[in-house]
Write a protein that holds these residues in place. Sequence first.
Motif, PDB file in Angstrom:
ATOM      1  N   SER A  41      -3.339  -5.617  -2.434  1.00 26.09           N
ATOM      2  CA  SER A  41      -3.582  -4.287  -1.910  1.00 26.09           C
ATOM      3  C   SER A  41      -4.108  -3.385  -3.027  1.00 26.09           C
ATOM      4  O   SER A  41      -3.667  -3.478  -4.165  1.00 26.09           O
ATOM      5  CB  SER A  41      -2.274  -3.707  -1.353  1.00 26.09           C
ATOM      6  OG  SER A  41      -2.429  -2.332  -1.084  1.00 26.09           O
ATOM      7  N   PRO A  42      -5.046  -2.477  -2.715  1.00 19.85           N
ATOM      8  CA  PRO A  42      -5.524  -1.542  -3.741  1.00 19.85           C
ATOM      9  C   PRO A  42      -4.408  -0.633  -4.248  1.00 19.85           C
ATOM     10  O   PRO A  42      -4.481  -0.101  -5.344  1.00 19.85           O
ATOM     11  CB  PRO A  42      -6.596  -0.724  -3.028  1.00 19.85           C
ATOM     12  CG  PRO A  42      -6.849  -1.374  -1.733  1.00 19.85           C
ATOM     13  CD  PRO A  42      -5.751  -2.332  -1.474  1.00 19.85           C
ATOM     14  N   LEU A  43      -3.368  -0.492  -3.465  1.00 23.90           N
ATOM     15  CA  LEU A  43      -2.247   0.352  -3.883  1.00 23.90           C
ATOM     16  C   LEU A  43      -1.341  -0.348  -4.889  1.00 23.90           C
ATOM     17  O   LEU A  43      -0.553   0.307  -5.572  1.00 23.90           O
ATOM     18  CB  LEU A  43      -1.431   0.779  -2.656  1.00 23.90           C
ATOM     19  CG  LEU A  43      -2.169   1.650  -1.639  1.00 23.90           C
ATOM     20  CD1 LEU A  43      -1.285   1.904  -0.437  1.00 23.90           C
ATOM     21  CD2 LEU A  43      -2.607   2.944  -2.259  1.00 23.90           C
ATOM     22  N   ASP A  44      -1.432  -1.671  -5.006  1.00 25.05           N
ATOM     23  CA  ASP A  44      -0.584  -2.402  -5.953  1.00 25.05           C
ATOM     24  C   ASP A  44      -0.797  -1.921  -7.377  1.00 25.05           C
ATOM     25  O   ASP A  44       0.161  -1.787  -8.148  1.00 25.05           O
ATOM     26  CB  ASP A  44      -0.835  -3.908  -5.852  1.00 25.05           C
ATOM     27  CG  ASP A  44      -0.238  -4.511  -4.588  1.00 25.05           C
ATOM     28  OD1 ASP A  44       0.608  -3.838  -3.958  1.00 25.05           O
ATOM     29  OD2 ASP A  44      -0.624  -5.648  -4.242  1.00 25.05           O
ATOM     30  N   ASP A  45      -2.042  -1.629  -7.763  1.00 23.51           N
ATOM     31  CA  ASP A  45      -2.307  -1.119  -9.111  1.00 23.51           C
ATOM     32  C   ASP A  45      -1.612   0.219  -9.334  1.00 23.51           C
ATOM     33  O   ASP A  45      -1.011   0.457 -10.389  1.00 23.51           O
ATOM     34  CB  ASP A  45      -3.814  -0.955  -9.343  1.00 23.51           C
ATOM     35  CG  ASP A  45      -4.523  -2.283  -9.445  1.00 23.51           C
ATOM     36  OD1 ASP A  45      -3.858  -3.292  -9.798  1.00 23.51           O
ATOM     37  OD2 ASP A  45      -5.738  -2.326  -9.169  1.00 23.51           O
ATOM     38  N   LEU A  46      -1.678   1.092  -8.334  1.00 20.78           N
ATOM     39  CA  LEU A  46      -1.009   2.397  -8.449  1.00 20.78           C
ATOM     40  C   LEU A  46       0.502   2.230  -8.548  1.00 20.78           C
ATOM     41  O   LEU A  46       1.166   2.921  -9.335  1.00 20.78           O
ATOM     42  CB  LEU A  46      -1.351   3.276  -7.249  1.00 20.78           C
ATOM     43  CG  LEU A  46      -2.781   3.788  -7.172  1.00 20.78           C
ATOM     44  CD1 LEU A  46      -3.013   4.485  -5.848  1.00 20.78           C
ATOM     45  CD2 LEU A  46      -3.066   4.734  -8.318  1.00 20.78           C
ATOM     46  N   ARG A  47       1.058   1.329  -7.776  1.00 23.22           N
ATOM     47  CA  ARG A  47       2.507   1.095  -7.818  1.00 23.22           C
ATOM     48  C   ARG A  47       2.927   0.607  -9.214  1.00 23.22           C
ATOM     49  O   ARG A  47       3.942   1.010  -9.742  1.00 23.22           O
ATOM     50  CB  ARG A  47       2.897   0.069  -6.751  1.00 23.22           C
ATOM     51  CG  ARG A  47       2.798   0.619  -5.343  1.00 23.22           C
ATOM     52  CD  ARG A  47       3.301  -0.408  -4.320  1.00 23.22           C
ATOM     53  NE  ARG A  47       3.040   0.048  -2.977  1.00 23.22           N
ATOM     54  CZ  ARG A  47       2.216  -0.533  -2.116  1.00 23.22           C
ATOM     55  NH1 ARG A  47       1.584  -1.630  -2.455  1.00 23.22           N
ATOM     56  NH2 ARG A  47       2.029  -0.024  -0.931  1.00 23.22           N
ATOM     57  N   ARG A  48       2.127  -0.297  -9.787  1.00 29.78           N
ATOM     58  CA  ARG A  48       2.434  -0.808 -11.137  1.00 29.78           C
ATOM     59  C   ARG A  48       2.400   0.328 -12.168  1.00 29.78           C
ATOM     60  O   ARG A  48       3.257   0.415 -13.033  1.00 29.78           O
ATOM     61  CB  ARG A  48       1.421  -1.893 -11.528  1.00 29.78           C
ATOM     62  CG  ARG A  48       1.745  -3.221 -10.923  1.00 29.78           C
ATOM     63  CD  ARG A  48       0.871  -4.323 -11.542  1.00 29.78           C
ATOM     64  NE  ARG A  48       0.639  -5.337 -10.538  1.00 29.78           N
ATOM     65  CZ  ARG A  48      -0.505  -5.641  -9.962  1.00 29.78           C
ATOM     66  NH1 ARG A  48      -1.605  -5.031 -10.322  1.00 29.78           N
ATOM     67  NH2 ARG A  48      -0.589  -6.568  -9.051  1.00 29.78           N
ATOM     68  N   MET A  49       1.381   1.187 -12.032  1.00 31.76           N
ATOM     69  CA  MET A  49       1.265   2.294 -12.986  1.00 31.76           C
ATOM     70  C   MET A  49       2.443   3.246 -12.868  1.00 31.76           C
ATOM     71  O   MET A  49       2.951   3.761 -13.879  1.00 31.76           O
ATOM     72  CB  MET A  49      -0.052   3.047 -12.743  1.00 31.76           C
ATOM     73  CG  MET A  49      -1.280   2.240 -13.149  1.00 31.76           C
ATOM     74  SD  MET A  49      -2.862   2.988 -12.672  1.00 31.76           S
ATOM     75  CE  MET A  49      -2.763   4.599 -13.372  1.00 31.76           C
TER      76      MET A  49
END
Length: 126
Positions: A115-123
Amino acid sequence: MGDRFKPIECNNGDVLDFGDNTYKIGKFKQAIDTSFNPTIEYKLNQELSSKGIHIKESPNGNWFHKGIDCEILTLGSQSWKKGKVKIKISVEFYIEEEDIEITNSKNSEITEPESPLDDLRRMIHE
């Protein structure tokens, strides 16, 4: 066509392959549409007539473009309504069920994309 086949949506840019010849759906549909000429309409009227359906030919109407003048009486209606009947031909493509099962088994092996949101969640968690 039977239970073996499943229809799919076709776009004008999709391509049909008839052995040695390939055509875009849009060109194929346009060729079919322009093929509906007075000769085919005459043959259709002859065929209908041979089946007991006698249509008074209208000089201005036709089955495929303008329609044929007629009246309709629908269930529950109190009177006849004037209008036109028109024949519309659609182009459909049916995939054989066997091919669908192969495609489905291949899709079951493919994992879902990240998901494109996975990067945001990691950050956020860092």
